[in-house]
Design a protein around this motif. Structure first.
Motif, mmCIF file in Angstrom:
data_model
loop_
_atom_site.group_PDB
_atom_site.id
_atom_site.type_symbol
_atom_site.label_atom_id
_atom_site.label_comp_id
_atom_site.label_asym_id
_atom_site.label_seq_id
_atom_site.Cartn_x
_atom_site.Cartn_y
_atom_site.Cartn_z
ATOM 1 N N GLU A 440 0.824 -1.209 0.000
ATOM 2 C CA GLU A 440 0.000 0.000 0.000
ATOM 3 C C GLU A 440 0.858 1.260 0.000
ATOM 4 O O GLU A 440 0.603 2.199 -0.751
ATOM 5 N N SER A 441 1.899 1.271 0.852
ATOM 6 C CA SER A 441 2.744 2.466 0.918
ATOM 7 C C SER A 441 3.497 2.676 -0.391
ATOM 8 O O SER A 441 3.717 3.807 -0.832
ATOM 9 N N ILE A 442 3.883 1.581 -1.047
ATOM 10 C CA ILE A 442 4.583 1.689 -2.325
ATOM 11 C C ILE A 442 3.653 2.203 -3.413
ATOM 12 O O ILE A 442 4.009 3.077 -4.211
ATOM 13 N N ASP A 443 2.444 1.658 -3.460
ATOM 14 C CA ASP A 443 1.490 2.083 -4.487
ATOM 15 C C ASP A 443 1.204 3.576 -4.395
ATOM 16 O O ASP A 443 0.937 4.232 -5.411
ATOM 17 N N ASN A 444 1.232 4.110 -3.183
ATOM 18 C CA ASN A 444 0.918 5.522 -2.987
ATOM 19 C C ASN A 444 2.155 6.416 -2.966
ATOM 20 O O ASN A 444 2.051 7.615 -2.694
ATOM 21 N N SER A 445 3.314 5.845 -3.230
ATOM 22 C CA SER A 445 4.546 6.628 -3.181
ATOM 23 C C SER A 445 4.594 7.636 -4.326
ATOM 24 O O SER A 445 4.304 7.302 -5.479
ATOM 25 N N PRO A 446 5.005 8.869 -4.050
ATOM 26 C CA PRO A 446 5.143 9.861 -5.131
ATOM 27 C C PRO A 446 6.217 9.473 -6.142
ATOM 28 O O PRO A 446 6.171 9.916 -7.288
ATOM 29 N N HIS A 447 7.178 8.635 -5.734
ATOM 30 C CA HIS A 447 8.223 8.217 -6.671
ATOM 31 C C HIS A 447 7.662 7.431 -7.851
ATOM 32 O O HIS A 447 8.300 7.339 -8.901
ATOM 33 N N MET A 448 6.468 6.874 -7.670
ATOM 34 C CA MET A 448 5.878 6.031 -8.713
ATOM 35 C C MET A 448 5.183 6.843 -9.804
ATOM 36 O O MET A 448 4.850 6.300 -10.864
ATOM 37 N N GLU A 449 4.967 8.106 -9.588
ATOM 38 C CA GLU A 449 4.060 8.876 -10.454
ATOM 39 C C GLU A 449 4.491 8.895 -11.923
ATOM 40 O O GLU A 449 3.715 8.557 -12.825
ATOM 41 N N LEU A 530 14.744 20.471 -8.695
ATOM 42 C CA LEU A 530 13.503 20.181 -9.401
ATOM 43 C C LEU A 530 13.467 18.702 -9.794
ATOM 44 O O LEU A 530 14.491 18.096 -10.093
ATOM 45 N N SER A 531 12.252 18.179 -9.827
ATOM 46 C CA SER A 531 12.083 16.740 -10.036
ATOM 47 C C SER A 531 11.610 16.423 -11.446
ATOM 48 O O SER A 531 10.837 17.179 -12.042
ATOM 49 N N THR A 532 12.080 15.263 -11.948
ATOM 50 C CA THR A 532 11.548 14.736 -13.210
ATOM 51 C C THR A 532 10.679 13.505 -12.966
ATOM 52 O O THR A 532 10.185 12.901 -13.906
ATOM 53 N N ARG A 533 10.512 13.111 -11.690
ATOM 54 C CA ARG A 533 9.758 11.892 -11.391
ATOM 55 C C ARG A 533 8.383 12.180 -10.797
ATOM 56 O O ARG A 533 7.607 11.259 -10.577
ATOM 57 N N LEU A 534 8.080 13.458 -10.513
ATOM 58 C CA LEU A 534 6.799 13.795 -9.900
ATOM 59 C C LEU A 534 5.840 14.359 -10.949
ATOM 60 O O LEU A 534 6.225 15.187 -11.775
ATOM 61 N N THR A 535 4.580 13.917 -10.869
ATOM 62 C CA THR A 535 3.549 14.463 -11.751
ATOM 63 C C THR A 535 2.348 14.975 -10.966
ATOM 64 O O THR A 535 1.583 15.789 -11.466
ATOM 65 N N VAL A 536 2.160 14.488 -9.745
ATOM 66 C CA VAL A 536 0.993 14.850 -8.939
ATOM 67 C C VAL A 536 1.405 15.477 -7.609
ATOM 68 O O VAL A 536 0.879 16.524 -7.217
ATOM 69 N N LYS A 567 22.028 12.625 4.851
ATOM 70 C CA LYS A 567 21.068 13.635 4.418
ATOM 71 C C LYS A 567 20.508 13.260 3.053
ATOM 72 O O LYS A 567 21.213 12.740 2.193
ATOM 73 N N ARG A 568 19.235 13.556 2.845
ATOM 74 C CA ARG A 568 18.569 13.210 1.596
ATOM 75 C C ARG A 568 18.482 14.440 0.685
ATOM 76 O O ARG A 568 18.891 15.546 1.035
ATOM 77 N N ILE A 569 17.924 14.202 -0.473
ATOM 78 C CA ILE A 569 17.693 15.272 -1.463
ATOM 79 C C ILE A 569 16.195 15.523 -1.542
ATOM 80 O O ILE A 569 15.404 14.584 -1.692
ATOM 81 N N LEU A 570 15.793 16.789 -1.429
ATOM 82 C CA LEU A 570 14.389 17.163 -1.572
ATOM 83 C C LEU A 570 14.136 17.583 -3.010
ATOM 84 O O LEU A 570 14.774 18.507 -3.523
ATOM 85 N N GLU A 571 13.226 16.871 -3.675
ATOM 86 C CA GLU A 571 12.868 17.214 -5.051
ATOM 87 C C GLU A 571 11.490 17.868 -5.072
ATOM 88 O O GLU A 571 10.556 17.403 -4.397
ATOM 89 N N LEU A 572 11.370 18.956 -5.863
ATOM 90 C CA LEU A 572 10.113 19.699 -5.969
ATOM 91 C C LEU A 572 9.508 19.509 -7.358
ATOM 92 O O LEU A 572 10.232 19.448 -8.363
ATOM 93 N N ALA A 577 0.791 23.431 -7.956
ATOM 94 C CA ALA A 577 0.349 24.772 -7.580
ATOM 95 C C ALA A 577 1.036 25.271 -6.310
ATOM 96 O O ALA A 577 1.370 26.458 -6.198
ATOM 97 N N LEU A 578 1.250 24.370 -5.342
ATOM 98 C CA LEU A 578 1.888 24.777 -4.092
ATOM 99 C C LEU A 578 3.321 25.252 -4.339
ATOM 100 O O LEU A 578 3.750 26.287 -3.812
ATOM 101 N N VAL A 579 4.054 24.517 -5.165
ATOM 102 C CA VAL A 579 5.440 24.883 -5.450
ATOM 103 C C VAL A 579 5.492 26.163 -6.293
ATOM 104 O O VAL A 579 6.317 27.049 -6.060
ATOM 105 N N LYS A 580 4.580 26.267 -7.260
ATOM 106 C CA LYS A 580 4.515 27.508 -8.065
ATOM 107 C C LYS A 580 4.232 28.701 -7.179
ATOM 108 O O LYS A 580 4.872 29.764 -7.298
ATOM 109 N N GLY A 581 3.258 28.555 -6.288
ATOM 110 C CA GLY A 581 2.907 29.665 -5.407
ATOM 111 C C GLY A 581 4.035 30.047 -4.487
ATOM 112 O O GLY A 581 4.281 31.239 -4.231
ATOM 113 N N LEU A 582 4.767 29.058 -4.007
ATOM 114 C CA LEU A 582 5.903 29.323 -3.129
ATOM 115 C C LEU A 582 6.989 30.087 -3.887
ATOM 116 O O LEU A 582 7.599 31.037 -3.356
#
Length: 632
Positions: A440-449, A530-536, A567-572, A577-582
């Motif tokens: 379940e956690s994998i299916d909902n992971s943003p890395h999968m998008e 910036l991320s190339t793996r996120l769509t949602v 330490k990890r890497i934060l991808e945006l 909309a949240l990232v654009k607004g920020l």
């Protein structure tokens, strides 16, 4: 000698009450357990005498006796084996702390059928207590081989037992069951009946290597009995497959595996040549409850020329096959072999290599010839088998050939690496996977998008060992194994993707925000990009290609190894909309202090998305509540 009275430990009293008052569909298993205990005592004495010829013990006619007294309604199971001392009786019979009793009691209460309870009796090493299913009182008389004084133990199963030293006890152990009153409506459970005793021994103990003799019965109608040997004593592993029925194999497995269920697979091996041995192995149909515990007892029974040497011979199979049960009978090993010597013996190492290959070949045959049986095997033992991918590089190819994984491809949801590679489209060079605590956690992971959107197959790995074997294996048929949550991901261009110029322009637009966020989050992240793996999703956390994952870090720490926090890497996601607004707010304001909380929330959301926990949950809740309040 004075008789002393003792109280059972609390768990033993609970167990006795369950044995006495619960209803079992098959009470016959009590005799199987007592005969098995007697057989073990004979094995131990034979081995002790071989190792120490000065031991004052008679081994000229080792055997088990069964004696019926119809008038007194008693059944006695007697052996002339190793016996027990006074202290051993108190430790082994008066208490059962080493029998896994608490777990036994829980599972016994949860079992819904007689077959289930039957198996639990043997599985947890409390077979002696099964006598209270059919007896109001149990008397044990024993004398340890080489000692002059014996011990009598008696209990009615009501919370106490007595111990008494006796001078005239014979070598070995006898257990006398004072049977409960006869039930005229249920003759099938009349344990003073000769035919009933014969039927039980034939069904459960025919393969015992020592003679089980009915030495006589008294009282009643004079029904003829003994002295008569009731079991065949045939070593099944030394006979051809045509000579032995599946039922005989299954009964042997139930005896040595302490399991009431039939095995999933029976494996027979006979090696001839310069070093001869026979092996009869069984793959269980269910994983034992303690398979992954430190104290799990594993290994095969080792015999030398039909003489029992030891239980749980770990050197005969690697740890990742610890669920396999069975017997190995060698011709040329020393009878004085010890566990320490076994580690160095070249014959043992040779047997281990051959037995390992035989078991893996048997799994392969299940995989190619019986999909349902293989599915059962993989569900029960797949996680432990994958340990071999880390610990046994010599058999890695054979292991990979019988290993299957959950996948995003198709309806059945499982695949082998070979099948994955055969499906890979032109231009894909990597085998993609993701690890996590649950499907379940994998299916909902943003890395999968992005992978899901583009239809790229991903292996879904949820066993703890998956974090380790993928690094150990590295590649398959020239294709790299790559985590979708590590490093930068380039999935190739699509028609609707931005051009190179557009991506560079976007990177410039976000450069200020990314640097500012990295400074704000420098205690937790090494980079913001910036991320190339996120769509949602707005953000996700990834590791550098060669960094340890948080799960692997935790695993090493649990094993007592200190590893520095990575330490990890934060991808945006620049299209969210949240990232654009920020980014817009960052560009418009000179005072950006009020954006710090938003940055912290964004990071915490990324932590939550991968199943983690915010560093300060209370602060995260306050910040989230404040943001929600502003939207009202």
């Amino acid at each position: 000698m004075p008789t002393e009275t003792f109280e059972f430990q609390v768990e033993a009293r609970q167990l006795l009450q369950l044995m006495i008052h619960s209803v079992y569909s098959n009470k016959d298993v009590f005799l199987r357990e007592l005969v098995s205990n007697a057989s073990d005592a004979l094995d131990k004495l034979r081995l002790a005498k071989l190792r120490d010829d000065s031991l004052d013990a008679d081994v000229s006619d080792l055997h088990i006796e069964l004696e019926i007294d119809k008038d007194a309604r008693t059944l006695t199971v007697r052996d002339n084996g190793v016996g027990m001392s006074y202290d051993e009786v108190g430790q082994l019979i008066g208490t059962i702390a080493n029998s896994g009793t608490a777990q036994f009691l829980r599972e016994l209460k949860e079992a819904q059928d007689g077959a289930g309870t039957e198996g639990l009796i043997g599985q947890f090493g409390v077979g002696f207590y099964s006598g209270f299913m059919v007896a109001d009182e149990v008397t044990l008389l024993t004398r340890r081989a080489g000692e002059g004084q014996g011990t009598r133990w008696t209990s009615r199963g009501e919370g106490t037992y007595t111990l008494e030293r006796v001078d005239d006890a014979p070598q070995g152990t006898s257990v006398t069951l004072h049977l409960k009153p006869a039930d005229p409506d249920n003759q099938l459970h009349d344990y003073t009946s000769v035919w009933k005793i014969k039927e039980i021994v034939k069904r459960y103990s025919d393969f015992i290597t020592w003679p089980v003799r009915l030495v006589g019965e008294t009282g009643g109608d004079g029904e003829a009995a003994g002295p008569e040997t009731l079991n065949s004593m045939k070593a099944l592993w030394a006979r051809s497959r045509e000579e032995v029925s599946e039922e005989e194999y299954h009964e042997l497995y139930k005896h040595i595996g302490h399991d009431w269920r039939e095995p999933l697979q029976t494996i027979q091996l006979q090696a001839e040549g310069t070093f001869e041995y026979q092996a009869l192995l069984f793959v269980p149909s269910h994983a034992p409850h303690d398979l992954f515990t430190q104290n799990f007892r594993h290994g095969l029974q080792l015999y030398v020329k039909r003489v029992f040497i030891m239980d749980d011979c770990e050197a005969l199979l690697p740890s990742y096959l610890r669920f396999v049960k069975g017997v190995v009978d060698a011709q040329d090993l020393s009878l004085n072999v010890s566990r320490e010597i076994l580690q160095q013996d070249r014959h043992i190492r040779m047997m281990q290599r051959r037995l390992t290959k035989k078991v893996l070949a048997s799994v392969k045959s299940m995989m190619t010839g019986d999909a349902e049986r293989y599915a059962t095997f993989w569900r029960e033992f797949g996680a432990v088998l994958k340990e071999g991918l880390v610990t046994d590089p010599d058999n890695r190819d054979a292991l990979l050939a019988v290993t299957s994984f959950a996948t995003t491809h198709g309806d059945d949801g499982t695949t082998t690496l070979k099948q994955y590679v055969e499906r890979m489209p032109e231009g894909q060079d990597d085998i993609w996977f993701i690890t996590g605590e649950s499907r379940e956690s994998i299916d909902n992971s943003p890395h999968m998008e992005a992978f899901r959107e583009r239809g790229i197959e991903v292996l879904l790995l949820t066993d703890p060992v998956d974090e380790m074997w993928v690094d150990a294996v590295g590649e398959y048929e020239g294709k790299r194994l790559r985590s979708i949550a590590k490093g930068e991901v380039d999935l190739g261009a699509r028609e609707d993707d931005r051009s190179e110029d557009e991506r560079e322009q976007q990177a410039e637009e976000y450069a200020g925000l990314l640097d500012w966020m990295r400074e704000r989050l420098e205690e937790d992240v090494k980079e913001v990009r910036l991320s190339t793996r996120l769509t949602v999703s707005p953000a996700c956390l990834v590791a550098d290609a060669n960094d340890l994952t948080p799960a692997l870090e935790n695993m090493y720490r649990a094993m007592g190894q200190e590893v520095p926090r990575t330490k990890r890497i934060l991808e945006l996601n620049p299209d969210h909309a949240l990232v654009k607004g920020l980014n817009e707010a960052y560009g418009e304001r000179e005072d950006r202090s009020d954006l710090t909380d938003t940055t912290e929330l964004l990071y915490s959301l990324a932590v939550l998305a991968e199943g983690g926990r915010p560093k300060d949950p209370a602060r995260f809740v306050r910040l989230m509540a404040d943001r929600l309040e502003r939207t009202l």
